[in-house]
Design an enzyme around this catalytic site. Structure first.
Site, PDB file in Angstrom:
ATOM      1  N   ASN A  61       0.870  -1.186   0.000  1.00 31.46           N
ATOM      2  CA  ASN A  61       0.000   0.000   0.000  1.00 31.46           C
ATOM      3  C   ASN A  61       0.906   1.234   0.000  1.00 31.46           C
ATOM      4  O   ASN A  61       1.477   1.586   1.021  1.00 31.46           O
ATOM      5  CB  ASN A  61      -0.877  -0.044   1.261  1.00 31.46           C
ATOM      6  N   LYS A 120       3.579   0.846   2.927  1.00 28.53           N
ATOM      7  CA  LYS A 120       3.126  -0.056   3.985  1.00 28.53           C
ATOM      8  C   LYS A 120       3.038  -1.447   3.382  1.00 28.53           C
ATOM      9  O   LYS A 120       2.538  -1.580   2.261  1.00 28.53           O
ATOM     10  CB  LYS A 120       1.735   0.395   4.430  1.00 28.53           C
ATOM     11  N   ARG A 140      -2.793  -2.157  -3.270  1.00 29.33           N
ATOM     12  CA  ARG A 140      -3.969  -1.303  -3.074  1.00 29.33           C
ATOM     13  C   ARG A 140      -3.894  -0.181  -4.102  1.00 29.33           C
ATOM     14  O   ARG A 140      -2.891   0.520  -4.196  1.00 29.33           O
ATOM     15  CB  ARG A 140      -3.954  -0.714  -1.673  1.00 29.33           C
ATOM     16  N   HIS A 198     -12.530   3.775   0.341  1.00 27.00           N
ATOM     17  CA  HIS A 198     -12.494   2.897   1.522  1.00 27.00           C
ATOM     18  C   HIS A 198     -13.255   1.591   1.256  1.00 27.00           C
ATOM     19  O   HIS A 198     -13.735   0.943   2.188  1.00 27.00           O
ATOM     20  CB  HIS A 198     -13.151   3.576   2.757  1.00 27.00           C
ATOM     21  N   HIS A 231     -16.615   4.171   8.593  1.00 24.97           N
ATOM     22  CA  HIS A 231     -15.143   4.141   8.653  1.00 24.97           C
ATOM     23  C   HIS A 231     -14.698   5.518   9.126  1.00 24.97           C
ATOM     24  O   HIS A 231     -14.702   6.481   8.355  1.00 24.97           O
ATOM     25  CB  HIS A 231     -14.578   3.816   7.264  1.00 24.97           C
ATOM     26  N   LEU A 232     -14.370   5.620  10.413  1.00 22.06           N
ATOM     27  CA  LEU A 232     -14.025   6.919  10.995  1.00 22.06           C
ATOM     28  C   LEU A 232     -12.563   6.917  11.421  1.00 22.06           C
ATOM     29  O   LEU A 232     -12.216   6.469  12.514  1.00 22.06           O
ATOM     30  CB  LEU A 232     -14.936   7.220  12.206  1.00 22.06           C
ATOM     31  N   ASN A 259      -8.636   9.131  10.113  1.00 22.78           N
ATOM     32  CA  ASN A 259      -8.231  10.454   9.633  1.00 22.78           C
ATOM     33  C   ASN A 259      -8.991  10.775   8.353  1.00 22.78           C
ATOM     34  O   ASN A 259      -9.469  11.876   8.152  1.00 22.78           O
ATOM     35  CB  ASN A 259      -6.719  10.460   9.428  1.00 22.78           C
ATOM     36  N   GLY A 260      -9.122   9.793   7.470  1.00 19.50           N
ATOM     37  CA  GLY A 260     -10.110   9.873   6.392  1.00 19.50           C
ATOM     38  C   GLY A 260     -11.370   9.205   6.903  1.00 19.50           C
ATOM     39  O   GLY A 260     -11.285   8.274   7.703  1.00 19.50           O
ATOM     40  N   ARG A 270      -9.821  17.173   5.866  1.00 19.21           N
ATOM     41  CA  ARG A 270     -10.660  17.479   4.696  1.00 19.21           C
ATOM     42  C   ARG A 270     -12.003  18.049   5.129  1.00 19.21           C
ATOM     43  O   ARG A 270     -12.545  17.649   6.161  1.00 19.21           O
ATOM     44  CB  ARG A 270     -10.919  16.211   3.868  1.00 19.21           C
ATOM     45  N   ASN A 321     -11.825   2.974  18.489  1.00 16.32           N
ATOM     46  CA  ASN A 321     -11.197   3.274  19.786  1.00 16.32           C
ATOM     47  C   ASN A 321     -11.903   4.291  20.661  1.00 16.32           C
ATOM     48  O   ASN A 321     -11.661   4.339  21.860  1.00 16.32           O
ATOM     49  CB  ASN A 321      -9.767   3.773  19.562  1.00 16.32           C
ATOM     50  N   GLU A 340      -8.061  -4.194   6.064  1.00 18.24           N
ATOM     51  CA  GLU A 340      -8.041  -4.065   4.608  1.00 18.24           C
ATOM     52  C   GLU A 340      -7.032  -5.025   3.985  1.00 18.24           C
ATOM     53  O   GLU A 340      -7.246  -5.548   2.903  1.00 18.24           O
ATOM     54  CB  GLU A 340      -7.723  -2.617   4.225  1.00 18.24           C
TER      55      GLU A 340
HETATM   56  P1  AMP Z   1      -6.833   5.999  11.164  1.00 23.25           P
HETATM   57  O1  AMP Z   1      -6.766   6.984  10.017  1.00 23.25           O
HETATM   58  O2  AMP Z   1      -7.840   4.931  10.957  1.00 23.25           O
HETATM   59  O3  AMP Z   1      -5.472   5.488  11.566  1.00 23.25           O
HETATM   60  O4  AMP Z   1      -7.360   6.832  12.444  1.00 23.25           O
HETATM   61  C1  AMP Z   1      -6.633   7.912  12.957  1.00 23.25           C
HETATM   62  C2  AMP Z   1      -7.533   8.694  13.903  1.00 23.25           C
HETATM   63  O5  AMP Z   1      -8.002   7.828  14.957  1.00 23.25           O
HETATM   64  C3  AMP Z   1      -6.848   9.875  14.573  1.00 23.25           C
HETATM   65  O6  AMP Z   1      -7.696  11.000  14.563  1.00 23.25           O
HETATM   66  C4  AMP Z   1      -6.657   9.363  15.995  1.00 23.25           C
HETATM   67  O7  AMP Z   1      -6.625  10.404  16.915  1.00 23.25           O
HETATM   68  C5  AMP Z   1      -7.911   8.549  16.180  1.00 23.25           C
HETATM   69  N1  AMP Z   1      -7.835   7.694  17.362  1.00 23.25           N
HETATM   70  C6  AMP Z   1      -7.043   6.629  17.578  1.00 23.25           C
HETATM   71  N2  AMP Z   1      -7.243   6.161  18.846  1.00 23.25           N
HETATM   72  C7  AMP Z   1      -8.160   6.967  19.431  1.00 23.25           C
HETATM   73  C8  AMP Z   1      -8.797   7.030  20.703  1.00 23.25           C
HETATM   74  N3  AMP Z   1      -8.508   6.154  21.654  1.00 23.25           N
HETATM   75  N4  AMP Z   1      -9.709   7.995  20.924  1.00 23.25           N
HETATM   76  C9  AMP Z   1     -10.001   8.896  19.972  1.00 23.25           C
HETATM   77  N5  AMP Z   1      -9.468   8.890  18.744  1.00 23.25           N
HETATM   78  C10 AMP Z   1      -8.548   7.948  18.469  1.00 23.25           C
END
Ligand code: AMP
Length: 416
Positions: A7, A14, A99, A189, A217-218, A220-221, A250, A345, A396
């Site tokens: 990826n 990655k 990917r 995604h 799917h929450l 960074n994106g 974004r 999380n 993924e």
């Molecule tokens: P990803 O793009 O799926 O790696 O997600 C990254 C996002 O997940 C960032 O905004 C992180 O701050 C958030 N994140 C990871 N762990 C936690 C947590 N325990 N509480 C709140 N946000 C989290």
């Protein structure tokens, strides 16, 4: 089969090596044997490599480009001291799965890469100028490093959404722009939404046709997907990943007239405006602090930062709005499934999203919600909740590896 899953982002690489075959897929026994991440490709790169069950290796070294990064990874993988079970030389890697972000209208499923496929992925660059060039760098580098004979497979973020109807995917622009330039919603995604739907079906013990859920799917994106009878019928990202939910940096949904006003008032070029919309907006733009949800929650709790709270509430509000819209579009929903960094999380964000949705039949169990983090897969709704709520950590790479295996063996992919 040992599958090398790759990826490539604009400055990152990655990878995972996964062991899989048709029997292992059937029994859900396929596994990751090694993985790695190289960040800041093109300067002093940061390395993080790990063989399953052992401590990670972290170091920094200069790597000029993606080819150099891939060579570095391969040298580690095949170094006798690394001792990855079953991997002694490059010949022990049997196929590569890439990917690829944008497959346009052409790629509705994963496909073996040849010169024609590469040229069609290049044709999609107009639709994904930030992503496809990076994915292609990975494909070129892998051809160079692994040689021409090893099978390479492309798995597209857009494919899962190719089941959307034209009523949903068309923008209400003059139709000729769709005909001429293929301007439409594609969605992204896809491998994540697809994995979560697959895992939900397993957990709920139901068939694909019975799967009516909204996947969230929450990370960074961020994107939401309406899955009806196992198929994506709508998703929040659009022609590019910028549309839809508010994200780390974004904007998500935006009145296009904003672009004209920004150009006029700030004297900004289109490139500058899109850098603002992609890299300086979302949680970062509203809070003025960070795109990291963890830090925003901390700012809110420890310093009562007003704009941190505003950013968090806007983020949750958008998710709620999409849940409402998709529930209407699907004439009801059986489950909400949270995934990715924030979805997996953050009990607090899930609480705010699900809060006060009784009319929709959504009832969160506060205690279970608190227990869902760090890779736990679980149901977090009350027994009475009409709509079930799940946390399902995404994977993924598993979809990438399984699709690669099936394509190489010429087996029709049942999950798409
Ligand atoms: P990803 O793009 O799926 O790696 O997600 C990254 C996002 O997940 C960032 O905004 C992180 O701050 C958030 N994140 C990871 N762990 C936690 C947590 N325990 N509480 C709140 N946000 C989290």
């Amino acid at each position: 089969m040992n599958i090398f899953v790759l990826n490539c982002g604009s400055s990152s690489l990655k990878f995972q090596i996964m062991q899989t075959d048709l029997e292992m897929i059937e029994k859900d026994q396929d596994k990751t044997i090694a993985k790695g991440l190289i960040e800041r490709v093109g300067s002093q790169s940061l390395i993080n490599f790990q063989v399953d069950g052992r401590s990670p290796i972290k170091l920094a070294t200069p790597l000029r480009d993606h080819r150099a990064a891939l060579l570095y990874a391969i040298n580690w993988i095949t170094n006798p001291e690394t001792q990855i079970p079953g991997i002694e030389s490059l010949q022990d890697v049997h196929a590569i799965g890439h990917r690829v972000v944008h497959g346009g209208e052409r790629f509705k499923r994963s496909i073996r890469i040849d010169a024609a496929v590469i040229s069609e992925i290049e044709d999609c660059i107009d639709l994904a100028p930030l992503h496809n060039p990076a994915n292609l760098k990975g494909i070129y580098a892998a051809r160079d490093v692994f040689g021409q004979t090893i099978p390479q497979v492309a798995i597209f973020d857009t494919s899962f959404h190719s089941t959307m109807d034209e009523v949903t995917y068309l923008y209400a622009l003059p139709y000729q722009y769709y005909r001429r330039y293929k301007i439409r919603k594609y969605g992204f995604h896809g491998t994540s939404h697809r994995y979560v739907a697959y895992k939900y079906r397993k957990l709920a013990g139901i068939k694909k046709e019975e799967c009516n859920i909204i996947t969230l799917h929450l990370g960074n994106g961020a994107s939401a997907c309406a899955i009806k009878a196992g198929k994506s019928i709508d998703t929040s990202m659009g022609m590019t990943p910028i549309e839809g939910l508010m994200m780390g940096t974004r904007t998500g949904d935006l009145d296009p007239a904003v672009i004209e006003l920004l150009a006029y008032k700030e004297g900004a070029t289109l490139d500058e405006i899109f850098a603002i919309l992609n890299k300086r907006s979302g949680l970062l733009g509203i809070s003025g602090l960070t795109n990291d949800m963890r830090d925003l929650i901390e700012e809110e709790q420890e310093h009562s930062d007003r704009r941190a709270t505003l950013a968090i509430n806007m983020f949750c509000g958008r998710v709620r709005k999409y849940i409402g819209a998709y529930t209407a579009a699907m004439n009801g929903v059986d489950a909400l499934c949270f995934t990715a960094g924030i979805g997996e999380n953050s009990a607090e964000i899930r609480r705010r999203i699900c809060n006060n949705m009784n009319w929709l039949g959504v009832e969160l169990d506060d205690e279970l919600n608190q227990q869902a983090f760090g890779g736990r897969e679980m149901m977090i709704s009350t027994p009475n909740s009409k709509v079930k709520i799940y946390v399902i950590p995404t994977n993924e790479e598993l979809i990438l590896a399984r699709d690669t295996c099936r394509v190489v063996l010429n087996v029709q992919n049942p999950a798409n």
